[in-house]
Enzyme design. Structure first.
Site, PDB file in Angstrom:
ATOM      1  N   ASP A  30      44.811 -47.276  83.380  1.00 17.55           N
ATOM      2  CA  ASP A  30      42.960 -47.471  82.080  1.00 17.55           C
ATOM      3  C   ASP A  30      41.930 -48.450  83.708  1.00 17.55           C
ATOM      4  OD1 ASP A  30      42.376 -48.367  79.282  1.00 17.55           O
ATOM      5  OD2 ASP A  30      41.297 -49.003  81.150  1.00 17.55           O
ATOM      6  N   ASN A  87      44.014 -46.677  69.034  1.00 16.90           N
ATOM      7  CA  ASN A  87      42.558 -47.151  68.259  1.00 16.90           C
ATOM      8  C   ASN A  87      42.116 -45.720  68.107  1.00 16.90           C
ATOM      9  OD1 ASN A  87      42.936 -49.744  69.428  1.00 16.90           O
ATOM     10  ND2 ASN A  87      42.007 -49.412  71.423  1.00 16.90           N
ATOM     11  N   GLY A  93      38.290 -49.508  66.798  1.00 15.81           N
ATOM     12  CA  GLY A  93      37.572 -50.384  67.643  1.00 15.81           C
ATOM     13  C   GLY A  93      37.649 -48.883  69.339  1.00 15.81           C
ATOM     14  N   GLN A  94      37.422 -47.599  68.919  1.00 11.18           N
ATOM     15  CA  GLN A  94      37.290 -47.026  69.526  1.00 11.18           C
ATOM     16  C   GLN A  94      36.357 -46.661  69.974  1.00 11.18           C
ATOM     17  OE1 GLN A  94      39.012 -42.894  67.834  1.00 11.18           O
ATOM     18  NE2 GLN A  94      39.253 -41.683  70.016  1.00 11.18           N
ATOM     19  N   HIS A 100      43.859 -40.678  72.359  1.00  9.44           N
ATOM     20  CA  HIS A 100      45.018 -41.587  73.558  1.00  9.44           C
ATOM     21  C   HIS A 100      45.850 -42.497  72.623  1.00  9.44           C
ATOM     22  CE1 HIS A 100      40.508 -44.091  73.330  1.00  9.44           C
ATOM     23  NE2 HIS A 100      41.413 -44.558  73.540  1.00  9.44           N
TER      24      HIS A 100
HETATM   25  P1  5GP Z   1      39.423 -47.125  73.649  1.00 12.29           P
HETATM   26  O1  5GP Z   1      38.712 -48.326  73.449  1.00 12.29           O
HETATM   27  O2  5GP Z   1      38.636 -45.990  73.017  1.00 12.29           O
HETATM   28  O3  5GP Z   1      40.781 -46.956  73.163  1.00 12.29           O
HETATM   29  O4  5GP Z   1      39.611 -47.144  74.645  1.00 12.29           O
HETATM   30  C1  5GP Z   1      39.331 -46.758  75.933  1.00 12.29           C
HETATM   31  C2  5GP Z   1      39.605 -47.361  77.576  1.00 12.29           C
HETATM   32  O5  5GP Z   1      39.240 -46.007  78.276  1.00 12.29           O
HETATM   33  C3  5GP Z   1      39.517 -48.491  77.318  1.00 12.29           C
HETATM   34  O6  5GP Z   1      40.888 -49.185  77.451  1.00 12.29           O
HETATM   35  C4  5GP Z   1      38.969 -48.416  79.237  1.00 12.29           C
HETATM   36  O7  5GP Z   1      38.656 -49.337  79.953  1.00 12.29           O
HETATM   37  C5  5GP Z   1      39.400 -46.866  79.016  1.00 12.29           C
HETATM   38  N1  5GP Z   1      38.914 -46.498  80.434  1.00 12.29           N
HETATM   39  C6  5GP Z   1      36.792 -46.037  79.866  1.00 12.29           C
HETATM   40  N2  5GP Z   1      36.616 -45.476  81.283  1.00 12.29           N
HETATM   41  C7  5GP Z   1      37.465 -45.094  81.980  1.00 12.29           C
HETATM   42  C8  5GP Z   1      37.088 -44.493  83.075  1.00 12.29           C
HETATM   43  O8  5GP Z   1      35.950 -43.577  83.519  1.00 12.29           O
HETATM   44  N3  5GP Z   1      38.423 -44.266  83.899  1.00 12.29           N
HETATM   45  C9  5GP Z   1      39.559 -44.797  83.072  1.00 12.29           C
HETATM   46  N4  5GP Z   1      40.423 -44.204  83.837  1.00 12.29           N
HETATM   47  N5  5GP Z   1      39.671 -45.662  82.155  1.00 12.29           N
HETATM   48  C10 5GP Z   1      38.704 -45.326  81.609  1.00 12.29           C
END
Ligand code: 5GP
Ligand code: ZN
Length: 114
Positions: A30, A87, A93-94, A100
């Site tokens: 992440d 999420n 909070g997605q 993922h």
């Molecule tokens: P969500 O909030 O949708 O469950 O998680 C999305 C995750 O993707 C977040 O923890 C965020 O830090 C990660 N993320 C967002 N953009 C990028 C990116 O460009 N590269 C990587 N490696 N992680 C990302």
């Protein structure tokens, strides 16, 4: 899917620190880690969220969970454990609309989430 951040990572258009890749999934660190160990496992096919998973995706989903567990073990988190998180949508909070599994480990995590 064009416009999807994680599809761009799969296609190589956006770089990521890859931890594992095969023909159906990708695992990468992440970019904004919330714990000393924080990585994501995603399917290569674009699935928006867990509500969009189909019955025929069951084996893939199972392999993703087992791969997340394997990487967590490799990263030294088997003894103390950690958290496997999916999420979903706004209340969950997605922020990236490509399914993922998060794994967070390496520190004690609070419960319940805020
Ligand atoms: P969500 O909030 O949708 O469950 O998680 C999305 C995750 O993707 C977040 O923890 C965020 O830090 C990660 N993320 C967002 N953009 C990028 C990116 O460009 N590269 C990587 N490696 N992680 C990302
Ligand atoms: Zn996507």
């Amino acid at each position: 899917m064009s416009g999807c951040l994680f599809c761009k990572i799969i296609d190589g258009g956006i770089p990521a620190q890859k931890l594992y890749e095969d023909d159906e999934m990708l695992a990468f660190s992440d970019i904004n880690p919330m714990a000393p160990v924080h990585f994501l496992v995603i399917p290569k096919k674009h699935v928006e969220n867990i509500f969009e998973l189909q019955a025929e995706d069951a084996a893939l989903a199972g392999r993703m969970i087992l791969k997340a567990r394997e990487i967590a073990k490799e990263r030294g988190c088997e003894e103390k454990g950690g958290r496997f998180i999916i999420n979903a949508k706004t209340d969950g909070g997605q922020t990236v609309n490509h399914l993922h599994i998060h794994f967070l480990g390496g520190r004690a995590l609070g419960w319940p989430p805020g």
